[in-house]
Design an enzyme around this catalytic site. Structure first.
Site, PDB file in Angstrom:
ATOM      1  N   CYS A  16       0.681  -1.197   0.061  1.00  0.00           N
ATOM      2  CA  CYS A  16       0.006   0.053   0.166  1.00  0.00           C
ATOM      3  C   CYS A  16       0.901   1.232  -0.055  1.00  0.00           C
ATOM      4  CB  CYS A  16      -0.795  -0.034   1.192  1.00  0.00           C
ATOM      5  SG  CYS A  16      -2.440  -1.203   0.992  1.00  0.00           S
ATOM      6  N   LYS A  19       0.359   3.565  -3.136  1.00  0.00           N
ATOM      7  CA  LYS A  19      -0.861   4.060  -3.220  1.00  0.00           C
ATOM      8  C   LYS A  19      -0.651   5.520  -3.538  1.00  0.00           C
ATOM      9  CE  LYS A  19      -5.449   3.734  -0.912  1.00  0.00           C
ATOM     10  NZ  LYS A  19      -6.043   3.273   0.246  1.00  0.00           N
ATOM     11  N   ASP A  49     -14.485   3.169   2.187  1.00  0.00           N
ATOM     12  CA  ASP A  49     -13.668   2.127   1.712  1.00  0.00           C
ATOM     13  C   ASP A  49     -14.062   1.581   0.498  1.00  0.00           C
ATOM     14  OD1 ASP A  49     -11.524   2.094   4.273  1.00  0.00           O
ATOM     15  OD2 ASP A  49     -13.493   1.764   5.220  1.00  0.00           O
ATOM     16  N   ASP A  66      -8.739  -3.739  -4.963  1.00  0.00           N
ATOM     17  CA  ASP A  66      -7.316  -3.192  -4.444  1.00  0.00           C
ATOM     18  C   ASP A  66      -6.275  -4.104  -5.086  1.00  0.00           C
ATOM     19  OD1 ASP A  66      -5.366  -1.958  -2.718  1.00  0.00           O
ATOM     20  OD2 ASP A  66      -7.053  -1.682  -1.318  1.00  0.00           O
TER      21      ASP A  66
END
Length: 345
Positions: A16, A19, A49, A66
């Protein structure tokens, strides 16, 4: 490319930490028109989310996607962590995952066995969640990337959002912090195997177990702590809920070694993006800079951040202990009276 492939060496960013920052995302979306539909209960305009679409009075679908570059060298573990992370947004909304689609980018010379193991890791976690993988899409790319699009179900009357925290609530987090810092240090071979294995175990632990306990209690708001770091996600919760949040930094728990690396300045690039976005909301007080840095650290497959009615928090905390990697009190929610949204104590 041999069978001793080290996936993290093939990517510039890990997990992540790759990101796009929240501030940059807001700029990119600015001015884009979106269609109104009364059944779209949560959309991209909510900074939440996942999206939620109402099907009937007692059923809504929750949808998310994701994917990211390798966070672990072992393909099977990378697949497990990526799948766990993709599922997390469904759990953060209070939902249950049902269907998933693979999203995969692989170098042309990546060994077939490594690709097989990556996919096997993802499949195993999806099946542990009680969901099904029904297809997907893959392309060739210079850097490997993997994740999933996940669809789940939720009762539209029991949706958890990141914008409904109430004054008087207590905040609980279900995984320790410091994951981004330790995995960044691992890319430089500075982390021992025992610590790294522990970090991988945390990142591959489904938030299903926290969610299944959470829904029994009077929870007002929830989000998962991932790429925007604890303070990035807390700032979205505070702003969206129009509240003030006190963070008890003395009660926070971190992965072993994370504090030492932070003091040395070994920090992921995403930490600086998160600080740039969120620090305008934060009164750091007398909290040391290295500790503040750790609270902006992007987490990969972090825990659920739960805002629960104070009357229920002790019972929720007690049931979570032993069922999740850690159950810690992050702080409390207060009325907002102007100024910074978050105070570090």
């Amino acid at each position: 490319m041999g069978n001793d492939i080290k996936l993290t060496k093939l990517a510039k960013c890990a997990g992540c930490g790759a990101k796009v920052g929240a501030g940059k995302l807001a700029q990119l979306l600015e001015g884009i028109k979106f269609n109104y539909d009364s059944n779209l209960l949560v959309g991209f305009d909510k900074s939440d989310d996942a999206s939620v679409y109402k099907i009937s009075d007692d059923l809504a679908i929750v949808q998310t996607i994701d994917f990211f570059p390798p966070i672990a060298d072992d393909p099977y573990m990378f697949g497990q962590i990526a799948a766990t992370n993709a599922l997390s947004d469904i759990y953060a909304m209070g939902g249950e995952p049902k269907l998933a689609l693979n999203v995969m980018c692989i170098p042309k010379d990546m060994p077939d066995d490594a690709v097989h193991q990556l996919l096997a890791g993802g499949y195993d976690k999806i099946y542990e969640a009680g969901a099904l993988i029904s297809g997907g899409h893959s392309i060739f790319d210079d850097e490997p990337k993997y994740g999933l699009s996940v669809t789940g179900f939720v009762d539209p009357n029991r949706i958890m959002t990141n914008s409904n925290a109430k004054p008087g609530d207590m905040l609980i987090l279900t995984k320790p912090l410091g994951l981004g810092i330790v995995t960044t240090a691992a890319k430089a071979d500075l982390v021992d195997k025992e610590t790294l294995d522990y970090v991988y175990k945390i990142m591959s632990t489904l938030n299903k177990y926290a969610r299944d306990i959470m829904v029994k209690y009077d929870v007002h708001s929830c989000t998962d702590v991932t790429g925007f770091g604890l303070l990035g996600h807390l700032s979205e919760m505070a702003e969206g809920s129009d509240v003030h949040i006190n963070v008890d930094t003395k009660g926070l728990r971190f992965v072993d070694g994370a504090s030492d690396f932070a003091k040395m300045g070994i920090l992921p690039e995403g930490m600086y993006r998160n600080r740039e976005f969120a620090e305008k909301y934060v009164d750091g007080g007398n909290v040391e800079t290295y500790l503040q840095d750790m609270l902006y650290d992007p987490q990969t497959s972090g825990g659920l951040l739960i805002s629960v009615n104070k009357s229920d928090y002790e019972a929720l905390l007690s049931e979570l202990e032993g069922a999740v990697p850690c159950a810690m009190v992050v702080g409390c929610v207060e009325e907002y009276s102007g100024g910074k949204r978050i105070t570090l104590l």
